[in-house]
Design an enzyme around this catalytic site. Sequence first.
Site, mmCIF file in Angstrom:
data_model
loop_
_atom_site.group_PDB
_atom_site.id
_atom_site.type_symbol
_atom_site.label_atom_id
_atom_site.label_comp_id
_atom_site.label_asym_id
_atom_site.label_seq_id
_atom_site.Cartn_x
_atom_site.Cartn_y
_atom_site.Cartn_z
ATOM 1 N N GLY A 298 0.791 -1.224 0.000
ATOM 2 C CA GLY A 298 0.000 0.000 0.000
ATOM 3 C C GLY A 298 0.821 1.270 0.000
ATOM 4 N N GLU A 324 -4.575 -0.837 7.012
ATOM 5 C CA GLU A 324 -5.850 -1.250 6.425
ATOM 6 C C GLU A 324 -6.267 -0.300 5.304
ATOM 7 O OE1 GLU A 324 -10.386 -2.226 7.984
ATOM 8 O OE2 GLU A 324 -9.220 -0.618 8.901
ATOM 9 N N ASN A 326 -4.384 1.806 3.396
ATOM 10 C CA ASN A 326 -3.520 1.690 2.218
ATOM 11 C C ASN A 326 -3.821 0.414 1.429
ATOM 12 O OD1 ASN A 326 -2.311 4.057 2.932
ATOM 13 N ND2 ASN A 326 -0.408 3.137 3.670
ATOM 14 N N ILE A 413 13.984 -4.083 -1.493
ATOM 15 C CA ILE A 413 14.194 -2.679 -1.853
ATOM 16 C C ILE A 413 15.056 -2.029 -0.782
ATOM 17 C CG2 ILE A 413 13.093 -0.476 -2.360
ATOM 18 C CD1 ILE A 413 12.412 -2.674 -4.351
ATOM 19 N N LYS A 417 20.566 5.629 1.648
ATOM 20 C CA LYS A 417 20.921 5.942 3.037
ATOM 21 C C LYS A 417 21.608 4.765 3.731
ATOM 22 C CE LYS A 417 17.274 9.368 3.359
ATOM 23 N NZ LYS A 417 17.043 9.358 1.894
ATOM 24 N N GLU A 549 20.561 13.214 9.393
ATOM 25 C CA GLU A 549 20.632 13.608 7.988
ATOM 26 C C GLU A 549 22.064 13.944 7.578
ATOM 27 O OE1 GLU A 549 16.451 15.394 6.431
ATOM 28 O OE2 GLU A 549 17.790 16.793 7.432
#
Length: 646
Positions: A298, A324, A326, A413, A417, A549
Amino acid sequence: MIDSPDVFHGTSRYARPRTQRERVLLHWLWVATDLLLIALSAILVSFITERSLGWVSWAVLGGIAAVQMAVHFQRGLYQAVLRYVGIHELTTIGAGMVLGVICAVVACYFLNLPNTGDLGRVFLVLHAFTSIAALTGARLTHRLVFEHTTPRAGKRVLIYGSGSLGEIVMRELRNQPGFQVVGFLDVNVARHGQQVRGCKVLGDLSLLAGLHRDKPLDLLVIAERMLSQQALKQAFQLSMELGIQVKRVQGVAMGRGQQVQLQDLALEELLARPQRNLDRSMVRGLLEKRTVLVTGAGGSIGSELCRQIASAGAAHLVLIDHSEFNLYQIDGDLNAHHPECQILPVLATLSDRATLDVIIANHKPDIVFHAAAYKHVPMVEENPFLGMANNLGGFRNLLESCIAHRVPHLVAISTDKAVRPTNVMGASKRACEVLLQNVEAGATRLCSVRFGNVLGSSGSVIPRFLEQIRRGGPVTVTDPEVTRYFMLLHEAVELVLQAAVVAKHGEILILDMGEPVKIVNLARQLIFMTGHRPDVDIRIAFTGLRPGEKLTEELLLSDSEASTIVDGITIATPVHRDRCEVMDLVQKLLAACQRRDLDMFVRLTRQLVPEWKASREFSSFLEGHTDLFPTLAATTHGKPSTQSGE
C-alpha cells in the site's frame, strides 16, 4: 502535479457571460440576418441576370432557404461561438445551400414547374455563390472586428512553438482581454522570420533575455508538443532567472470553439530523464502467469510495483500491508484496472513470523518483492528500537520464511541511506543488505536494489514544500548545500523490475539516479512554478540538518562496481562475512531491541554495520544529553552507553 489550469472560455467580450435570453435573441438575430442576406443575394442576381422574380420564383427561393436553415440548425451553426468561426461553419453554409438547390430542382421536376420556377440554372448557380459569400462574409467580418477591437493591453505573452498548437494558442489569447501576444519563438530555424496570422516568429530561445530586456515579458507559453527535455529545462531555467511566468499547453478542448488549457509545469517534467532503451519483454517473461507477493503493497513504491506487475501479466498478486486503509486503496485500484489479475489482499505485519509462514505456504509465490519498511529518518532516529526491529526483524522473518518454503526469488528494496549510514534507518537497511549477502539461501535467489529518493512518494519533500507555499511560506530547507538523488516513481519501479530479471544471487544492484539535486534549488523551482517569486513573494528559511541527515547521499560503499546488460543498473561489489557471525549479531541485535537495551543496541549495530556513524544528536544523547530524545530517554533500560559510535 501542480495542477491549476487556466481555461479560456467563450463569454461576452466584457468578461460577463451572456444570459440565456441574450443567447436566444442573438441566435434568432443571426437567423433573420441569414434570411435577409439570402433575399438580398436573390435580388442582386436578378439584377445581374436581368430576370424578374415572380411569386413562383420566390416560392422556390423560400424552399431553398428553408432547407438551408434546417441544415444550419441541425449542424449547430447558430450555437457556434462567432469568434471561433472556421471551416466547420463555412462547410455548413455551403452544404445547406447545395442541398437546398438540389431539393428545389427535384421538387420543380415533380411539380412540373418549368425551368426551376422560371429561375434557370445560371440564376441558381450565381445565387448559391453570392449567398454563400454573403453568409460566410458576415461571420468572418464579425470575427475580424472582434479581434481588432479587443483591447491589446495586458500580459505580454511569448509563445514557444509556432506550429498548429502555437497558432491555436495565439488565436485564443488574441480573443481574450488582458493578453498581448508579442510573437513566437521556435527551435526550427526554417521558421524564423515567418509570420503566423500576422505574428512574427522572432527566433529561438536565445533571444528571450534580449526581448525581455527591451520590454518586459510576463508569460512564456510552451506550445511545442515535441520539445526535448533539455530544451524544456533550458526554457524554464532562463524564464525563472528573468522572472517570466511559464505555462505549457495541457490540451485543447473541442466543442463550441476550442478552449486552450494552460497548466503550470510539473516538477516531474524537469527531473525526468530521456527514455531508456529497456527490454520490457524480459520483465513480462519473469512475471507473466506467475504468483507474485509484494510487502508494503500500500506504500508509494509498493503500490506502483503492484501496478506494473499486474500490467506485466501476473496471474496472482498477493498484497501484504499493515495499513488497512492503504491496502484497501491499492486493492480497489488494481481490481478496477486489472480485472484479469487475481488480487489477494492480506492485512499482516512482518513481525509475525507464523502468519508469514501461513501466507507463503498457502499462496506459493514465484517471486517476492519486499518494499515494507519504516523509512523516515528523523522518526526512526527517535524510535531506534522499533525502527530496527521493524526493518531488520521484519526482513529476517520474510527471508527465513521464503527460504524455508523454497520461494524461487526474493527482491529487497534498499536505499542510498544504507551507504555509510549516519542514522538508524540507514543502518537498519544496510544490516538487511549484509544479512541478504551472508545467509544460507538454499534454492532461493536473493538480491537487493538500492536507489535514492522517489519524487512524490509518501513523506517526500515535494508535498511539504507545496503545502508551505500554499500557506504563504516560508519554505523550510535544512541546509543551503544539502543535495539528494531523485528519481520518478514509475522510472524507479521499472528499473527495479529490470534488476529483478538480471540479478544473480546475493547481488546488490544500484539504479542510476543521475546527478544529485540541490534541495534549495528544488524549493525555488516549486515556488516559481506556482506563480510566486522566490525570496520575494515567498522566502526560504534554513532550519539546519535534522538528526541523522547528511548533506549528501551516496550509492556506493566503494568505487568498485560492475555493469549489467540493462541501461541504468550497476552492481555493487559484494561484502562477504562469516555467516554464523552475521546471524548471531542479527539475533542479538533484535533481542536488544526487544529489551530496549540501548548500550547493547549501539554496540551490536556497530559490529553488524561497521561503517555506521551515529548522528551528532544521537551521539549527544548517548553522552547523557537526554533532552534531545525525551521519548527514548523515558523508556530506555539501563545506563546509556558512553560510546558515540563515531
